[in-house]
Design a protein around this motif. Structure first.
Motif, short mmCIF file in Angstrom:
data_model
loop_
_atom_site.label_atom_id
_atom_site.label_comp_id
_atom_site.label_asym_id
_atom_site.label_seq_id
_atom_site.Cartn_x
_atom_site.Cartn_y
_atom_site.Cartn_z
N CYS A 1 0.83 -1.20 0.00
CA CYS A 1 0.00 0.00 0.00
C CYS A 1 0.87 1.26 0.00
O CYS A 1 1.92 1.31 0.64
CB CYS A 1 -0.92 0.02 1.21
N THR A 2 0.40 2.28 -0.70
CA THR A 2 1.12 3.54 -0.76
C THR A 2 0.42 4.65 0.03
O THR A 2 0.97 5.76 0.13
CB THR A 2 1.28 4.00 -2.22
N GLU A 3 -0.74 4.38 0.57
CA GLU A 3 -1.46 5.38 1.35
C GLU A 3 -0.66 5.75 2.60
O GLU A 3 -0.20 4.87 3.34
CB GLU A 3 -2.84 4.85 1.75
N THR A 4 -0.48 7.05 2.84
CA THR A 4 0.32 7.50 3.98
C THR A 4 -0.54 7.90 5.18
O THR A 4 -0.02 8.03 6.29
CB THR A 4 1.18 8.70 3.58
N GLY A 5 -1.82 8.10 4.96
CA GLY A 5 -2.70 8.45 6.08
C GLY A 5 -2.91 7.23 6.98
O GLY A 5 -3.49 6.22 6.54
N HIS A 6 -2.43 7.32 8.22
CA HIS A 6 -2.45 6.15 9.10
C HIS A 6 -3.86 5.64 9.35
O HIS A 6 -4.14 4.44 9.19
CB HIS A 6 -1.77 6.51 10.43
N HIS A 7 -4.75 6.52 9.74
CA HIS A 7 -6.10 6.08 10.07
C HIS A 7 -6.84 5.56 8.84
O HIS A 7 -7.50 4.51 8.90
CB HIS A 7 -6.90 7.23 10.70
N LYS A 8 -6.74 6.29 7.75
CA LYS A 8 -7.44 5.88 6.53
C LYS A 8 -6.98 4.49 6.09
O LYS A 8 -7.82 3.65 5.68
CB LYS A 8 -7.19 6.89 5.42
N LEU A 9 -5.70 4.22 6.18
CA LEU A 9 -5.18 2.92 5.73
C LEU A 9 -5.56 1.80 6.69
O LEU A 9 -6.17 0.80 6.30
CB LEU A 9 -3.67 2.99 5.58
N HIS A 10 -5.24 1.95 7.95
CA HIS A 10 -5.45 0.86 8.90
C HIS A 10 -6.93 0.62 9.18
O HIS A 10 -7.33 -0.51 9.49
CB HIS A 10 -4.70 1.16 10.20
N ASP A 11 -7.73 1.66 9.05
CA ASP A 11 -9.16 1.47 9.24
C ASP A 11 -9.77 0.61 8.14
O ASP A 11 -10.90 0.13 8.27
CB ASP A 11 -9.86 2.84 9.27
N GLY A 12 -9.03 0.40 7.08
CA GLY A 12 -9.49 -0.48 6.00
C GLY A 12 -9.61 -1.93 6.41
O GLY A 12 -10.22 -2.73 5.69
N TRP A 13 -9.04 -2.29 7.55
CA TRP A 13 -9.13 -3.67 8.05
C TRP A 13 -10.05 -3.76 9.28
O TRP A 13 -9.92 -4.67 10.08
CB TRP A 13 -7.75 -4.20 8.41
N ARG A 14 -10.96 -2.84 9.39
CA ARG A 14 -11.90 -2.85 10.51
C ARG A 14 -13.35 -2.93 9.98
O ARG A 14 -14.21 -2.15 10.36
CB ARG A 14 -11.74 -1.60 11.37
N SER A 15 -13.60 -3.90 9.16
CA SER A 15 -14.92 -4.00 8.54
C SER A 15 -15.94 -4.75 9.39
O SER A 15 -17.12 -4.40 9.40
CB SER A 15 -14.81 -4.69 7.18
N PHE A 16 -15.48 -5.76 10.11
CA PHE A 16 -16.42 -6.64 10.84
C PHE A 16 -16.22 -6.52 12.35
O PHE A 16 -15.11 -6.69 12.84
CB PHE A 16 -16.21 -8.09 10.42
N PRO A 17 -17.31 -6.25 13.10
CA PRO A 17 -18.65 -5.85 12.63
C PRO A 17 -18.73 -4.35 12.43
O PRO A 17 -17.79 -3.62 12.77
CB PRO A 17 -19.54 -6.32 13.78
N SER A 18 -19.85 -3.88 11.94
CA SER A 18 -20.03 -2.45 11.70
C SER A 18 -20.20 -1.70 13.02
O SER A 18 -21.11 -2.00 13.81
CB SER A 18 -21.27 -2.23 10.82
N GLY A 19 -19.33 -0.73 13.26
CA GLY A 19 -19.42 0.07 14.48
C GLY A 19 -20.61 1.00 14.49
O GLY A 19 -21.26 1.21 15.51
N HIS A 20 -20.91 1.61 13.32
CA HIS A 20 -22.09 2.47 13.23
C HIS A 20 -23.36 1.68 13.57
O HIS A 20 -24.24 2.16 14.29
CB HIS A 20 -22.23 3.04 11.81
N SER A 21 -23.43 0.46 13.05
CA SER A 21 -24.63 -0.36 13.26
C SER A 21 -24.78 -0.76 14.72
O SER A 21 -25.86 -0.65 15.31
CB SER A 21 -24.58 -1.60 12.37
N SER A 22 -23.69 -1.26 15.31
CA SER A 22 -23.77 -1.70 16.70
C SER A 22 -24.05 -0.53 17.63
O SER A 22 -24.87 -0.63 18.57
CB SER A 22 -22.48 -2.41 17.11
N PHE A 23 -23.42 0.62 17.39
CA PHE A 23 -23.62 1.78 18.24
C PHE A 23 -25.05 2.31 18.13
O PHE A 23 -25.67 2.68 19.13
CB PHE A 23 -22.61 2.87 17.87
N SER A 24 -25.57 2.37 16.91
CA SER A 24 -26.92 2.89 16.72
C SER A 24 -27.96 1.99 17.36
O SER A 24 -28.93 2.46 17.99
CB SER A 24 -27.22 3.07 15.23
N PHE A 25 -27.79 0.66 17.26
CA PHE A 25 -28.75 -0.24 17.88
C PHE A 25 -28.58 -0.27 19.39
O PHE A 25 -29.55 -0.52 20.12
CB PHE A 25 -28.61 -1.65 17.30
N ALA A 26 -27.37 -0.02 19.89
CA ALA A 26 -27.17 0.04 21.34
C ALA A 26 -27.89 1.23 21.94
O ALA A 26 -28.49 1.13 23.02
CB ALA A 26 -25.68 0.10 21.66
#
Length: 321
Positions: free
Chosen positions: A161-186
């Motif tokens: 990978c050539t992306e230098t933005g730390h959060h943008k790149l590493h957040d690409g491996w945080r797909s499961f489960p959806s945080g928006h979904s779990s937080f909204s239902f909580a």
């Protein structure tokens, strides 16, 4: 309270024994102090994960169409809006409902405490699973921007990978489960449970067990739709994550189930079941204090359903007729 056993830690020496003796001798069991201690632990753990833990980076292939979707620069429901919908909106509606009903300070307290625990525990569990699983998001390749000479038909890792933005790149491996979904239902799921309890749409009517077996008072459709609305809102937030290609259906479904499960668990720690005749009032005391004296006891499920009456006795009277 029963005296400690001779071989229990409370009768020994040392730090652990001192803590146990303090616990047994104090009123901590009769208060919500342990809940707040646990809440502080949950919040501290969540903060530590956010700052110091990176996800497991699964290997991937450039010809995998499941991770080839575009990266949405503008999200339909950004994180700040998710906090507004799942945290501040339920908090405002809950407090407003309690104020309009002239609720006691105890009811205010346990309602907000239950909501807070639901949201923080859900967030912690979601992030633990996210980082451990390390599932690529549907937009991973757009985030990664792989090197031009990266082979298409081989498994590669994050080093291409050539992306230098730390959060943008590493957040690409945080797909499961959806945080928006779990937080909204909580948050919105907890609000839905609270509204259902206050409007008594599932509650049995007052009276003897004979009346309960013959008639059940249900809330009207308008009240039911009012209580269902928060769940519809949470569902729409979850769907937006698929529209933005941040998650797939599997991610948002499991995330929603996780948030709803924690919301129900947190709600039931302080409130009777929704079919209880007393579902609109919280338990009188903290969880686990059923044997600590008057005012702290909880009704069993079969007693809740009959407004606290002796169900076994009345059932025997019915059968003898």
């Amino acid at each position: 309270m029963a005296p400690p056993r001779p071989n229990s830690p409370a009768t020994g020496n040392g730090f652990l024994a001192s803590v146990m003796r303090f616990w047994n001798a104090s009123h901590l069991q009769r208060t919500y102090a342990s809940d707040y201690i646990g809440l502080a632990i949950l919040l501290s753990s969540y903060i530590l994960i956010q700052f110091f833990v990176e996800p497991f980076h699964r290997m991937f292939s450039l010809n995998d169409l499941r991770i080839s979707f575009p990266y949405a620069e503008v999200e339909r429901v950004p994180l700040t809006h998710d906090f507004i919908y799942a945290l501040f909106l339920p908090l405002i509606l809950i407090c407003l409902s309690n104020l309009l009903s002239s609720a006691s300070s105890h009811k205010h307290h346990v309602t907000v405490l239950g909501l807070t625990i639901s949201l923080i525990l859900t967030s912690l569990l979601t992030d633990i699973i996210k980082n451990a699983v390390g599932r690529p998001r549907p937009d991973l390749l757009a985030r990664c921007a792989p090197l031009p000479d990266t082979p298409l038909d081989k498994l590669v890792d994050i080093s291409v990978c050539t992306e230098t933005g730390h959060h943008k790149l590493h957040d690409g491996w945080r797909s499961f489960p959806s945080g928006h979904s779990s937080f909204s239902f909580a948050g919105l799921g907890y609000l839905s449970l609270f509204l259902a309890g206050q409007t008594r749409i599932f509650a049995h009517g007052p009276g003897s067990i004979a009346e309960h077996t013959e008639k059940v008072v249900r809330g009207d459709l308008l009240k039911a739709l009012f209580c269902l609305a928060p769940l519809v809102g949470a569902t729409m937030i979850a769907i937006s994550r698929c529209q933005d290609y941040r998650h797939d259906v599997y991610d948002v479904t499991i995330g929603g189930l996780l948030g709803w499960t924690v919301a129900y668990w947190s709600y039931r720690r302080y409130w009777p079941r929704l079919s209880s005749a007393k579902c609109d009032e919280p338990y009188a005391g903290p969880p686990g204090a059923a044997e600590d004296g008057p005012g702290y006891g909880r009704l069993r499920d079969e007693e809740e359903g009959a407004g606290g009456r002796n169900v076994g006795y009345e059932l025997r009277q019915l059968n003898s007729r």
